[in-house]
Scaffold this motif. Structure first.
Motif, PDB file in Angstrom:
ATOM      1  N   VAL A   1       0.943  -1.128  -0.073  1.00  0.00           N
ATOM      2  CA  VAL A   1       0.083   0.160  -0.073  1.00  0.00           C
ATOM      3  C   VAL A   1       0.895   1.201   0.186  1.00  0.00           C
ATOM      4  CG1 VAL A   1      -1.778   1.056   1.355  1.00  0.00           C
ATOM      5  CG2 VAL A   1      -1.896  -1.300   1.268  1.00  0.00           C
ATOM      6  N   LEU A   2       0.684   2.158  -1.058  1.00  0.00           N
ATOM      7  CA  LEU A   2       1.447   3.238  -1.023  1.00  0.00           C
ATOM      8  C   LEU A   2       0.812   4.734  -0.545  1.00  0.00           C
ATOM      9  CD1 LEU A   2       2.885   2.791  -4.652  1.00  0.00           C
ATOM     10  CD2 LEU A   2       4.115   2.445  -2.156  1.00  0.00           C
ATOM     11  N   ASP A   3       1.148   5.274   0.023  1.00  0.00           N
ATOM     12  CA  ASP A   3       0.645   6.773   0.183  1.00  0.00           C
ATOM     13  C   ASP A   3       1.009   7.716  -0.577  1.00  0.00           C
ATOM     14  OD1 ASP A   3      -0.348   9.063   1.569  1.00  0.00           O
ATOM     15  OD2 ASP A   3       0.961   9.031   3.350  1.00  0.00           O
ATOM     16  N   MET A   4       0.177   8.201  -1.421  1.00  0.00           N
ATOM     17  CA  MET A   4       0.407   8.935  -2.729  1.00  0.00           C
ATOM     18  C   MET A   4       0.210  10.566  -2.207  1.00  0.00           C
ATOM     19  SD  MET A   4       0.843   6.524  -4.615  1.00  0.00           S
ATOM     20  CE  MET A   4       1.097   7.471  -6.282  1.00  0.00           C
ATOM     21  N   GLY A   5      -0.060  10.736  -0.955  1.00  0.00           N
ATOM     22  CA  GLY A   5      -0.072  12.116  -0.556  1.00  0.00           C
ATOM     23  C   GLY A   5      -1.603  12.466  -0.360  1.00  0.00           C
ATOM     24  N   ASP A   6      -1.914  13.549   0.367  1.00  0.00           N
ATOM     25  CA  ASP A   6      -3.156  14.209   0.093  1.00  0.00           C
ATOM     26  C   ASP A   6      -4.097  12.877   0.452  1.00  0.00           C
ATOM     27  OD1 ASP A   6      -4.783  16.561   0.145  1.00  0.00           O
ATOM     28  OD2 ASP A   6      -4.977  16.257  -2.091  1.00  0.00           O
ATOM     29  N   ASN A   7      -4.046  12.330   1.474  1.00  0.00           N
ATOM     30  CA  ASN A   7      -5.065  11.355   1.859  1.00  0.00           C
ATOM     31  C   ASN A   7      -5.275  10.374   0.668  1.00  0.00           C
ATOM     32  OD1 ASN A   7      -5.340  12.378   4.523  1.00  0.00           O
ATOM     33  ND2 ASN A   7      -6.848  13.854   3.657  1.00  0.00           N
ATOM     34  N   ALA A   8      -4.424  10.274  -0.359  1.00  0.00           N
ATOM     35  CA  ALA A   8      -4.602   9.233  -1.377  1.00  0.00           C
ATOM     36  C   ALA A   8      -3.868   7.933  -1.257  1.00  0.00           C
ATOM     37  CB  ALA A   8      -4.177   9.816  -2.768  1.00  0.00           C
ATOM     38  N   GLU A   9      -4.278   6.768  -1.696  1.00  0.00           N
ATOM     39  CA  GLU A   9      -3.740   5.574  -1.352  1.00  0.00           C
ATOM     40  C   GLU A   9      -3.606   4.957  -2.723  1.00  0.00           C
ATOM     41  OE1 GLU A   9      -5.050   3.233   1.838  1.00  0.00           O
ATOM     42  OE2 GLU A   9      -4.189   4.538   3.279  1.00  0.00           O
TER      43      GLU A   9
END
Length: 513
Positions: free
Chosen positions: A155-163
């Protein structure tokens, strides 16, 4: 209570980066639900909040329906058109009639309901925002931070609460990922899921390699170099074909970079996956030879109809050409789009000789010519009867040994042979059922096919006399073959012993016929 509503809306909107109107709508829905719980769940309620002051009004409403409408369900939420007219209301079918009622307080129950609705709406709004933000980036590189790993993948954290998630099947084998690591991938798709839109990232897709190379090689972005294709065995090895669009530009050197710096960066990103840069060639045979690197090809035979090639290499280089687990030839096949058959130089030469003999024998038999004429046709590039029958006459006349009369005769015989094959229902090749028939072997099946007997049904319709003219088939064998082919005819019958048909009896009957 009005100030409390404004506070909730402002706090949630700022924290979740969601439009305030979405939060207002959620609170209105929560207040309407609380009102129905108080006055009756069957009623239809609308709540309107003033976006500036936070004050709100509550309305009970009824939808106007036709008097004969079978969809009329409940007077608590619907009203007949005639009744609305009797009350002097100006309404049409489908309109809503509203009546203001007392509002419930934004208390504990309303707040709990509002919280549930707000959480749901916020999640939905966040997902929609993520889809909108990343929809145009599908097929491009994305960069995220490893948030966690589980049975589904990374699971990647793409920033701005996006995964985003890298599924197990899209992960490079034996690759380790630790929480906090920065990881690139190709945004492959945004998939609809029961929990909402899910961003799927791939590290095994061929386009991931292509996009990485574009990132490291500016000449590709400037369209001085084109990437023509790629094939990968993720985490182990890859081949990528490149072509220069300007003269005097070395596409391989540009991709490799000074002392291999550019390709090394790509390799590091791919967990040390070895990348071979292959020069593109419009000639598919030359391109295939390039794709087989590092193996050296000594001979190549192209079958355009089957889109396959027989590739000959030196015996001591055979294992290198095939690669570990067939990796090298598999990647070359995927890169070129052709089926590649790798064999030793001796085996390739033997196969060519066998095919040459088969073609010459076919011409000699089907065209009724001597071996010399059949050999000339083969040496001039003819391999099928269709080519002899329909190639432009001018091309055949250019053959030194042929004149116009010989050409016309050969073309005529070729057309007659094709017609005979069409009438017999065969194409000169044995069908699967004939090849797999009990008592049949490949050599005999091909002999039968050349005589127009290509299926078991064709064989079943023959007589012994018709089969014995074929070389290698005597009366006994002919009878056995015919009875085996006719076996399906009697599969549903159970004859008595007195009426049983033996192979010997059938053979004698066929002989008498």
């Amino acid at each position: 209570m009005s100030k409390e509503i404004l506070y909730v809306v402002d706090a949630v909107s700022n924290e979740k980066n969601v439009d305030p109107d979405i939060i207002f709508d959620a609170v209105e829905t929560a207040l309407a639900t609380a009102t129905r719980k108080r006055f009756g769940m069957g009623m239809d309620v609308r709540v309107s909040i003033n976006r500036i002051t936070g004050d709100y009004d509550t309305f009970r409403r009824w939808q106007v329906v036709d008097d004969e409408d079978p969809e009329f369900e409940s007077p608590e939420s619907q009203i007949l058109l005639s009744y609305a007219k009797d009350k002097g209301l100006d309404a049409e079918i489908g309109d809503y009639i509203e009546e203001q009622i007392d509002s419930v307080e934004f208390g504990r129950i309303a707040a709990q309901t509002a919280k549930q609705v707000i959480v749901q709406r916020v999640r939905q709004a966040e997902r929609e925002r993520i889809v909108e933000a990343f929809l145009d980036r599908v097929g491009q590189l994305v960069l995220g931070t490893v948030k966690r790993t589980d049975r589904r993948g990374i699971v990647l954290d793409m920033g701005d609460n996006a995964e985003a998630i890298i599924p197990r099947e899209e992960m490079i084998p034996r690759e380790n990922a630790r929480v906090g690591d920065r990881m690139r991938g190709l945004l492959k798709e945004i998939r609809e899921d029961v929990r909402g839109p899910q961003m799927i990232v791939s590290r095994t897709d061929n386009n991931f390699l292509i996009e990485l190379l574009k990132l490291e090689v500016p000449e590709i972005g400037q369209e001085l170099i084109d990437i023509m294709g790629a094939a990968r065995d993720p985490g182990s090895r890859a081949k990528i074909a490149v072509r220069a669009n300007v003269p005097n530009l070395d596409p391989i050197g540009a991709c490799v970079g000074m002392r291999g710096s550019r390709i090394q960066t790509v390799t590091n990103e791919l967990s040390n996956e070895r990348v071979d840069i292959i020069p593109w060639d419009d000639d598919v045979a030359r391109f295939t030879i390039n794709a087989m690197q590092p193996a050296t090809v000594t001979s190549i035979v192209v079958d355009e109809d089957a889109r396959s090639m027989d590739i000959g290499v030196e015996p001591d280089k055979l294992s290198q050409a095939i690669g570990k687990g067939g990796q090298n030839v598999r990647l070359a096949s995927e890169l070129t789009g052709w089926t590649l058959n790798v064999m030793s130089e001796d085996d390739a030469e033997k196969k060519v000789q066998q095919e040459t003999i088969a073609i010459i024998e076919m011409f000699a038999e089907q065209l009724d010519v001597d071996e010399e004429v059949a050999t000339i046709l083969h040496e001039e590039g003819f391999t099928t009867l269709d080519e002899v029958a329909y190639v432009p006459k001018e091309e055949m006349i250019e053959i030194a040994e042929f004149d116009e009369e010989i050409v016309e005769e050969l073309r005529s015989r070729a057309r007659n042979a094709l017609l005979a094959l069409a009438i017999s229902g065969g194409n000169g090749k044995p069908a699967k059922d004939l090849l797999e028939m009990d008592g049949m072997n490949d050599e005999m099946a091909h002999k039968l096919a050349k005589a127009g007997i290509c299926t078991m049904e064709d064989l079943a319709e023959q007589s012994i006399d018709e089969l014995t003219v074929i070389d290698g088939i005597d009366e006994t064998l002919a009878g056995e073959l015919i009875m085996t082919a006719r076996a399906p005819w009697f599969a549903d019958e159970t004859p008595s012993d007195d009426n049983a048909i033996t192979e010997d009896t059938a053979a004698k009957t066929e002989s008498n016929v």
